[in-house]
Design an enzyme around this catalytic site. Structure first.
Site, short mmCIF file in Angstrom:
data_model
loop_
_atom_site.label_atom_id
_atom_site.label_comp_id
_atom_site.label_asym_id
_atom_site.label_seq_id
_atom_site.Cartn_x
_atom_site.Cartn_y
_atom_site.Cartn_z
N TYR A 77 -4.03 8.48 -2.27
CA TYR A 77 -5.30 8.39 -2.59
C TYR A 77 -5.72 9.77 -3.40
O TYR A 77 -6.92 10.07 -3.73
CB TYR A 77 -6.15 8.02 -1.63
CG TYR A 77 -6.12 6.84 -1.05
CD1 TYR A 77 -5.06 6.09 -1.31
CD2 TYR A 77 -7.14 6.43 -0.06
CE1 TYR A 77 -4.99 4.72 -0.86
CE2 TYR A 77 -7.12 4.99 0.65
CZ TYR A 77 -5.86 4.26 0.04
OH TYR A 77 -5.80 2.82 0.54
N LYS A 124 5.95 7.32 8.07
CA LYS A 124 7.14 6.53 7.71
C LYS A 124 7.80 7.49 7.30
O LYS A 124 8.64 7.74 6.37
CB LYS A 124 6.62 5.68 6.59
CG LYS A 124 7.69 4.59 6.28
CD LYS A 124 7.80 3.47 7.11
CE LYS A 124 9.12 2.59 6.67
NZ LYS A 124 9.46 1.57 7.32
N ASP A 181 5.01 0.66 10.47
CA ASP A 181 5.35 -0.82 10.31
C ASP A 181 5.13 -1.55 11.79
O ASP A 181 4.77 -2.37 11.96
CB ASP A 181 6.70 -1.20 9.61
CG ASP A 181 7.52 -0.29 9.79
OD1 ASP A 181 7.51 0.85 10.82
OD2 ASP A 181 8.84 -0.46 9.34
N ASP A 221 -6.14 3.89 6.01
CA ASP A 221 -7.29 2.73 5.47
C ASP A 221 -6.89 1.26 5.96
O ASP A 221 -7.60 0.45 6.43
CB ASP A 221 -7.02 2.86 3.88
CG ASP A 221 -8.05 2.02 3.37
OD1 ASP A 221 -8.95 1.74 3.77
OD2 ASP A 221 -7.92 2.24 2.10
N ASP A 249 -8.74 -1.21 8.93
CA ASP A 249 -9.16 -2.62 8.86
C ASP A 249 -8.49 -3.63 9.66
O ASP A 249 -9.24 -4.49 10.08
CB ASP A 249 -9.20 -2.96 7.50
CG ASP A 249 -10.32 -2.80 6.66
OD1 ASP A 249 -11.05 -1.83 6.95
OD2 ASP A 249 -10.69 -3.51 5.58
#
Ligand code: ATP
Length: 329
Positions: free
Chosen positions: A122, A169, A202, A226, A230
Site C-alpha cells: 500500500y 509469507k 494462508d 487489511d 475484515d
C-alpha cells in the site's frame, strides 16, 4: 483542575453523523472532561466547498489530542488516507470481540489485530510498464516493522494479553518478510512474559475461520492486516460492531470500520456500537481506563438485552440505543 482534552470530531457522510452523535452523547455521559470541536469532511464537503478534506479540518485534527471520525462516502480514500498520513498514524488497531446476544460464528472470539498502516503493497509504488505489464513494490523497512512489533507487544503487555502471532509469507516473500520477522523476533525478546509465535498468512486465515481461539494479538503487514481484520469482523457478526484506532507517536484517530451506509442514512437505523467503542478506545488512549471499561460494559449489556438497533435484533433507533447505553452506565 485538569484541562479538558481537545477532541476533533469529523462526522463525515451518511450514517457517520448519526453514529458520531450517539458516541458523543455517551462520551459526555462518561464524565470525562473533553472539549469537542466539529469539522467538515467527506462527499458533501467536496460538493459544497470543493474539497473532501478542507485545510481547516486537517489543521484541527493536527491540533487535537485525538480525532473521532464517522464515515466518508466515495471520498473516503482521499479523506482518511490523507488524515492517516498527515497525522503519522502508523498503527491500525482492529479489535474483533464478539458480543453476547449477537449471533455469530464464534461467540468467544476476542482478537486484536495490529496492522502496519504505512507501507507494504500500500506504499503506492506502482508502475504501468507497458500496456500489458504493471508492477507494485512491496516496501518493508526496519523502522516501520520494529515500531509495529513494539506496538503489538506493548498492547499485549498493557492489556494482559498472553500471545503475539506475527503473520507473514516468508516462504515466498523471502526478503521483505524476512526483515519483518527479524524485527518481530528482536522485539519479542524484550517481552519474555508474552508468548511469541509466527504463522503463514494462508494457514492463519484458515485457522481463524476454524478456531479463532488459537489467536490473541496478531501483528502483521499492511495488506495481510487489511484482509485478516475484515475476516475477523466476519467471525464476530459483521462490521457494525468493529471500531478501529489509528495511532502514531503524536496523534490518534478513531473510526468505525463500517462506511457511510447511504442505504440506511438519515433514518435512525444505524447501529452506533462501533462508534461508541471508538469512544471507549479514545478514552483508554487518553488514560481514562475505568471510564472506557464502563462504556464497554454498558454497551455489551445493552446489546445482550436487545436494547439495540434492528440489525442487532432490537427495536431501537440510533439515539435510543445511545440512551440505553447511558442508562446502564
Ligand atoms: P461506503 O461507500 O461509505 O463504504 P457502503 O454502504 O458501501 O458505504 P458500508 O457503509 O460499510 O459500505 O455498508 C455496508 C452494508 O452494511 C450496508 O448495507 C449498510 O447499510 C450496512 N451497515 C454498515 N454500517 C452499519 C451500521 N452501523 N448499522 C447498520 N447497518 C450498517
Amino acid at each position: 483542575m485538569t484541562m479538558a482534552a481537545k477532541i476533533a470530531v469529523i462526522p463525515g457522510d451518511g450514517i457517520g453523523s448519526e453514529v458520531t452523535e450517539a458516541c458523543l452523547q455517551v462520551l459526555e455521559a462518561s464524565g470525562v472532561a473533553l472539549e469537542f470541536q466539529n469539522y467538515h469532511a467527506g462527499d458533501y464537503c467536496l460538493e459544497r466547498f470543493g474539497r473532501a478534506l478542507p485545510e481547516e479540518t486537517l489543521a484541527g485534527a493536527l491540533e487535537a489530542q485525538a480525532v473521532l471520525f464517522g464515515a466518508a462516502g466515495a471520498s473516503a480514500a482521499e479523506v482518511i488516507l490523507r488524515l492517516r498520513a498527515e497525522l503519522g498514524t502508523y498503527v491500525n488497531l482492529r479489535p474483533a470481540k464478539a458480543f453476547r446476544g449477537v449471533e455469530c460464528l464464534y461467540p468467544s472470539c476476542d482478537i486484536m489485530i495490529v496492522r502496519e498502516n504505512t507501507e507494504c503493497l500500500y506504499a503506492g509504488i506502482e508502475s504501468r510498464l507497458t500496456a500489458d505489464v504493471a508492477t507494485a513494490t512491496r516496501l518493508i523497512t526496519r523502522g516501520a516493522s520494529r515500531r509495529i512489533a513494539l506496538s503489538a507487544f506493548e498492547y499485549a503487555r498493557q492489556n494482559g494479553r498472553k500471545k503475539v502471532t506475527a503473520v507473514h509469507k516468508v516462504n515466498v516473500l523471502r526478503k521483505t518478510d524476512a526483515l519483518f520477522l527479524e524485527c518481530c523476533r528482536e522485539v519479542a525478546k524484550d517481552y519474555p512474559q508474552v508468548a511469541y509465535e509466527e504463522g503463514l498468512v494462508d494457514s492463519v486465515a484458515m485457522r481463524l475461520v476454524m478456531d479463532p481461539s488459537a489467536y490473541d494479538v496478531i501483528v502483521t503487514t499492511n495488506l495481510f492486516g487489511d484482509i485478516l481484520s475484515d475476516l475477523a469482523a466476519g467471525l464476530i457478526g459483521g462490521l457494525g460492531l468493529c471500531p478501529s484506532a489509528n495511532l502514531g507517536d503524536e496523534h490518534a484517530l478513531f473510526e468505525p470500520v463500517h462506511g457511510s451506509a447511504p442505504d440506511i442514512a438519515g433514518q435512525g437505523l444505524a447501529n452506533p456500537s462501533a462508534s461508541i467503542m471508538c469512544g471507549a478506545m479514545l478514552l483508554r488512549h487518553l488514560g481514562h481506563t475505568a471510564q472506557a471499561e464502563k462504556i464497554e460494559k454498558a454497551l455489551a449489556a445493552a446489546i445482550a438485552a436487545k436494547e439495540a438497533t434492528p440489525d442487532l435484533g432490537g427495536g431501537l433507533k440510533t439515539m435510543q440505543m445511545a440512551q440505553a447505553v447511558i442508562a446502564r452506565m
